[in-house]
Design an enzyme around this catalytic site. Sequence first.
Site, PDB file in Angstrom:
ATOM      1  N   ASP A  22       9.728 -74.442 -77.539  1.00  0.00           N
ATOM      2  CA  ASP A  22      10.217 -73.077 -77.317  1.00  0.00           C
ATOM      3  C   ASP A  22      10.889 -72.943 -75.947  1.00  0.00           C
ATOM      4  OD1 ASP A  22      10.653 -70.442 -77.883  1.00  0.00           O
ATOM      5  OD2 ASP A  22       8.573 -69.803 -77.612  1.00  0.00           O
ATOM      6  N   GLY A  25      16.568 -70.918 -75.533  1.00  0.00           N
ATOM      7  CA  GLY A  25      17.453 -69.779 -75.288  1.00  0.00           C
ATOM      8  C   GLY A  25      17.332 -69.309 -73.849  1.00  0.00           C
ATOM      9  N   ARG A  26      16.073 -69.111 -73.377  1.00  0.00           N
ATOM     10  CA  ARG A  26      15.870 -68.621 -72.015  1.00  0.00           C
ATOM     11  C   ARG A  26      16.348 -69.639 -70.979  1.00  0.00           C
ATOM     12  NH1 ARG A  26       9.871 -67.180 -73.039  1.00  0.00           N
ATOM     13  NH2 ARG A  26      10.407 -68.237 -74.974  1.00  0.00           N
ATOM     14  N   ARG A  35      23.271 -69.547 -75.682  1.00  0.00           N
ATOM     15  CA  ARG A  35      21.984 -70.044 -76.210  1.00  0.00           C
ATOM     16  C   ARG A  35      22.100 -71.436 -76.830  1.00  0.00           C
ATOM     17  NH1 ARG A  35      17.787 -66.862 -77.166  1.00  0.00           N
ATOM     18  NH2 ARG A  35      17.328 -68.018 -79.059  1.00  0.00           N
ATOM     19  N   HIS A  39      19.924 -75.192 -76.963  1.00  0.00           N
ATOM     20  CA  HIS A  39      19.481 -76.030 -78.089  1.00  0.00           C
ATOM     21  C   HIS A  39      19.996 -77.458 -77.933  1.00  0.00           C
ATOM     22  CE1 HIS A  39      17.671 -72.621 -79.903  1.00  0.00           C
ATOM     23  NE2 HIS A  39      18.805 -72.009 -80.219  1.00  0.00           N
ATOM     24  N   SER A  67      12.234 -72.583 -88.233  1.00  0.00           N
ATOM     25  CA  SER A  67      11.212 -71.957 -89.078  1.00  0.00           C
ATOM     26  C   SER A  67      11.868 -71.172 -90.221  1.00  0.00           C
ATOM     27  CB  SER A  67      10.338 -71.011 -88.239  1.00  0.00           C
ATOM     28  OG  SER A  67      11.060 -69.835 -87.953  1.00  0.00           O
ATOM     29  N   TRP A  71      16.188 -68.061 -89.937  1.00  0.00           N
ATOM     30  CA  TRP A  71      17.435 -67.664 -90.617  1.00  0.00           C
ATOM     31  C   TRP A  71      17.901 -66.293 -90.151  1.00  0.00           C
ATOM     32  CZ3 TRP A  71      19.819 -71.493 -92.991  1.00  0.00           C
ATOM     33  CH2 TRP A  71      19.060 -72.515 -93.544  1.00  0.00           C
ATOM     34  N   LEU A 133       6.157 -95.048 -85.316  1.00  0.00           N
ATOM     35  CA  LEU A 133       5.926 -93.606 -85.107  1.00  0.00           C
ATOM     36  C   LEU A 133       6.351 -92.880 -86.381  1.00  0.00           C
ATOM     37  CD1 LEU A 133       5.410 -91.085 -83.226  1.00  0.00           C
ATOM     38  CD2 LEU A 133       7.858 -91.125 -82.758  1.00  0.00           C
ATOM     39  N   ARG A 186       2.860 -76.192 -76.692  1.00  0.00           N
ATOM     40  CA  ARG A 186       3.852 -75.131 -76.839  1.00  0.00           C
ATOM     41  C   ARG A 186       4.474 -74.882 -75.465  1.00  0.00           C
ATOM     42  NH1 ARG A 186       4.464 -69.875 -80.552  1.00  0.00           N
ATOM     43  NH2 ARG A 186       6.466 -69.326 -79.696  1.00  0.00           N
ATOM     44  N   SER A 194       2.882 -68.841 -84.298  1.00  0.00           N
ATOM     45  CA  SER A 194       4.207 -68.693 -84.915  1.00  0.00           C
ATOM     46  C   SER A 194       4.346 -69.404 -86.263  1.00  0.00           C
ATOM     47  CB  SER A 194       5.298 -69.188 -83.956  1.00  0.00           C
ATOM     48  OG  SER A 194       5.314 -68.413 -82.799  1.00  0.00           O
ATOM     49  N   GLU A 205      -6.405 -78.935 -80.398  1.00  0.00           N
ATOM     50  CA  GLU A 205      -6.458 -78.471 -79.012  1.00  0.00           C
ATOM     51  C   GLU A 205      -5.045 -78.026 -78.631  1.00  0.00           C
ATOM     52  OE1 GLU A 205      -9.161 -78.392 -76.971  1.00  0.00           O
ATOM     53  OE2 GLU A 205     -10.396 -79.090 -78.638  1.00  0.00           O
TER      54      GLU A 205
HETATM   55  C1  FPP Z   1      13.048 -72.331 -79.761  1.00  0.00           C
HETATM   56  O1  FPP Z   1      13.724 -71.836 -78.622  1.00  0.00           O
HETATM   57  C2  FPP Z   1      13.789 -73.432 -80.326  1.00  0.00           C
HETATM   58  C3  FPP Z   1      14.339 -73.470 -81.565  1.00  0.00           C
HETATM   59  C4  FPP Z   1      14.222 -72.351 -82.525  1.00  0.00           C
HETATM   60  C5  FPP Z   1      15.122 -74.613 -82.038  1.00  0.00           C
HETATM   61  C6  FPP Z   1      14.590 -75.944 -81.599  1.00  0.00           C
HETATM   62  C7  FPP Z   1      15.523 -76.957 -82.057  1.00  0.00           C
HETATM   63  C8  FPP Z   1      15.930 -78.020 -81.339  1.00  0.00           C
HETATM   64  C9  FPP Z   1      15.447 -78.401 -79.996  1.00  0.00           C
HETATM   65  C10 FPP Z   1      16.903 -78.899 -81.988  1.00  0.00           C
HETATM   66  C11 FPP Z   1      16.110 -80.022 -82.593  1.00  0.00           C
HETATM   67  C12 FPP Z   1      16.912 -80.663 -83.528  1.00  0.00           C
HETATM   68  C13 FPP Z   1      16.540 -81.553 -84.474  1.00  0.00           C
HETATM   69  C14 FPP Z   1      17.613 -82.181 -85.195  1.00  0.00           C
HETATM   70  C15 FPP Z   1      15.210 -81.892 -84.855  1.00  0.00           C
HETATM   71  P1  FPP Z   1      14.254 -70.347 -78.650  1.00  0.00           P
HETATM   72  O2  FPP Z   1      15.648 -70.363 -79.095  1.00  0.00           O
HETATM   73  O3  FPP Z   1      13.330 -69.503 -79.476  1.00  0.00           O
HETATM   74  O4  FPP Z   1      14.136 -69.980 -77.132  1.00  0.00           O
HETATM   75  P2  FPP Z   1      13.877 -68.542 -76.527  1.00  0.00           P
HETATM   76  O5  FPP Z   1      12.493 -68.147 -76.985  1.00  0.00           O
HETATM   77  O6  FPP Z   1      13.943 -68.796 -75.055  1.00  0.00           O
HETATM   78  O7  FPP Z   1      14.951 -67.652 -77.042  1.00  0.00           O
END
Ligand code: FPP
Length: 248
Positions: A22, A25-26, A35, A39, A67, A71, A133, A186, A194, A205
């Site tokens: 997580d 975006g921030r 944003r 990613h 998740s 969408w 792995l 997390r 979530s 844990e």
């Molecule tokens: C949460 O941050 C992150 C996501 C919803 C996407 C995570 C996906 C990746 C790191 C890409 C991984 C890719 C593959 C191919 C496995 P957020 O956008 O909710 O952040 P915020 O809470 O700061 O807005």
Amino acid sequence: MPNQPLDIPLEKIPRHVAIIMDGNGRWAISRGLPRLAGHKAGTENLRRVIRATVEFGIKYLTIYAFSTENWGRPPEEVQGLLHILEDVIDRELNELHGEGVQLRHIGRLEKLAPGLQEKVLHAMKLTKNNNRLILNIAWNYGGRDEIVQAIQRIIKDGVEPDKVTDDLVSQYMYTVGVPDPDLIIRTSGELRISNFLIWQAAYSEWYITPTYWPDFDKEEYRRALETFAQRDRRYGGVTEAVAHKTHG
Ligand code: FPP
């Protein structure tokens, strides 16, 4: 000291680590970036964390990438994330395969474009005999959705009510054959599950850090594992020390 070995007895290394990645975006917004740049940085970090996971000798890694609720994000962000998934498969598959990583998808594939579904299935088929792995990628995954599907299949299979046990339900989960996560990490400081692995996380844990995912580096991963190694996992029981005291 990036290559310092883990200072943890072997039996205290988790078999299965799961991560809620997580804060992308921030991370981006705090740098004045869109944003999606977060990613992309998060995806780069994922490569490093996968390698560190192999190095630390952890056998199973599950990552929450998208998740069933994601969408609802703006269409350009959803498209961007789908594009990242495709790009990662195109660019990283051979290297991950060469490193002995087995790729598995957990979640619903059917909402993805047919071409992307094929790529995911091809990646799983190509790597299915690798065992250094096991990397579960949760994409279009929801914990409640997984449980609802399990219940539907149990009913369809005509299982008698008294045969529905904890073990049987686990057999109907996407993670069949995978031990439950020992440790869930997390990033970005939120204190919630979530809808991630809600069945499997019964006794996991948690390690929660304010660090945004793109900045979660190997040193902090090591700290998470060292913290985990000091936890007293009681599974609803009591510690050895307390048990000893109680019985005199
Ligand atoms: C949460 O941050 C992150 C996501 C919803 C996407 C995570 C996906 C990746 C790191 C890409 C991984 C890719 C593959 C191919 C496995 P957020 O956008 O909710 O952040 P915020 O809470 O700061 O807005």
